[in-house]
Design a protein around this motif. Structure first.
Motif, PDB file in Angstrom:
ATOM      1  N   ASN A 112       0.820  -1.222   0.000  1.00 39.90           N
ATOM      2  CA  ASN A 112       0.000   0.000   0.000  1.00 39.90           C
ATOM      3  C   ASN A 112       0.852   1.270   0.000  1.00 39.90           C
ATOM      4  O   ASN A 112       0.523   2.246   0.671  1.00 39.90           O
ATOM      5  CB  ASN A 112      -0.941   0.021   1.213  1.00 39.90           C
ATOM      6  N   ASP A 115       0.843   5.452  -5.267  1.00 42.55           N
ATOM      7  CA  ASP A 115      -0.380   5.937  -5.906  1.00 42.55           C
ATOM      8  C   ASP A 115      -0.519   5.402  -7.327  1.00 42.55           C
ATOM      9  O   ASP A 115      -1.633   5.209  -7.810  1.00 42.55           O
ATOM     10  CB  ASP A 115      -0.368   7.469  -5.946  1.00 42.55           C
ATOM     11  N   LYS A 141      -1.818   1.905  -3.342  1.00 46.91           N
ATOM     12  CA  LYS A 141      -2.724   2.441  -2.337  1.00 46.91           C
ATOM     13  C   LYS A 141      -4.158   2.242  -2.822  1.00 46.91           C
ATOM     14  O   LYS A 141      -4.401   2.004  -4.013  1.00 46.91           O
ATOM     15  CB  LYS A 141      -2.470   3.933  -2.133  1.00 46.91           C
ATOM     16  N   GLY A 144      -5.530   3.444  -6.228  1.00 50.06           N
ATOM     17  CA  GLY A 144      -4.325   3.622  -7.031  1.00 50.06           C
ATOM     18  C   GLY A 144      -4.576   3.299  -8.494  1.00 50.06           C
ATOM     19  O   GLY A 144      -5.610   2.741  -8.860  1.00 50.06           O
TER      20      GLY A 144
END
Length: 165
Positions: A112, A115, A141, A144
């Motif tokens: 995580n 992006d 994330k 994303g």
């Protein structure tokens, strides 16, 4: 693996619809086939404003640097990313993280963490596609974005697989 002007324009157009920010993980280091001035010209054509405070770093490869081609870190930084990292199977091209995408052994610090994940020609070289896709998903994330820019059909003897639209 590399980003030619046509792919750069696609990324610039994507950024005009959904501006890039945060962190990006590239699968492998990317060769950039143009200068910063050429990038600025493409950004103007796409109606995208490049990040103004980016340090312009030349390619780490002498043959590209001799033509004033920028580094992948400069390219993605100029698109708006604050953190540009790379992951590869080996340290040959100076990746930030060394990981075999065939395995499920993802380090906790990468979970995580990004992006955007940019695959500019890696996935076709990894044999275990399900683990590769799982790893890509795990490093992203929530909300994303994954961008695959892998070669398509008729690239004979290029990797294990050919992905086609």
């Amino acid at each position: 693996m590399g980003i030619a002007p046509a792919l750069a324009m696609l990324l610039l157009r994507e950024s005009s619809q959904r501006p890039f920010a945060g962190s990006i993980l590239t699968l492998g280091r990317q060769d950039i086939y143009f200068t910063y001035a050429q990038l600025a010209e493409m950004a103007d054509q796409a109606g995208v404003r490049l990040k103004p405070s980016i340090a312009c770093e030349l390619s780490p490869k002498p043959e590209f640097a001799s033509r004033s081609c920028i580094s992948d870190r400069t390219f993605f930084g100029a698109l708006g990313f604050d953190d540009v990292r790379s992951l590869d199977y080996s340290q040959y091209e100076g990746a930030d993280y060394c990981l075999d995408l065939n395995t499920c052994d993802l380090p906790a610090q990468l979970s995580n963490a990004f992006d955007v994940v940019f695959d500019g020609g890696t996935i076709e070289h990894v044999f275990h596609i399900p683990n590769t896709l799982k790893n890509i998903h795990r490093v992203l994330k929530v909300r994303g974005l994954v961008i695959h820019a892998s070669p398509s059909s008729n690239h004979i003897d290029h990797g294990f697989y050919m992905f086609s639209p």
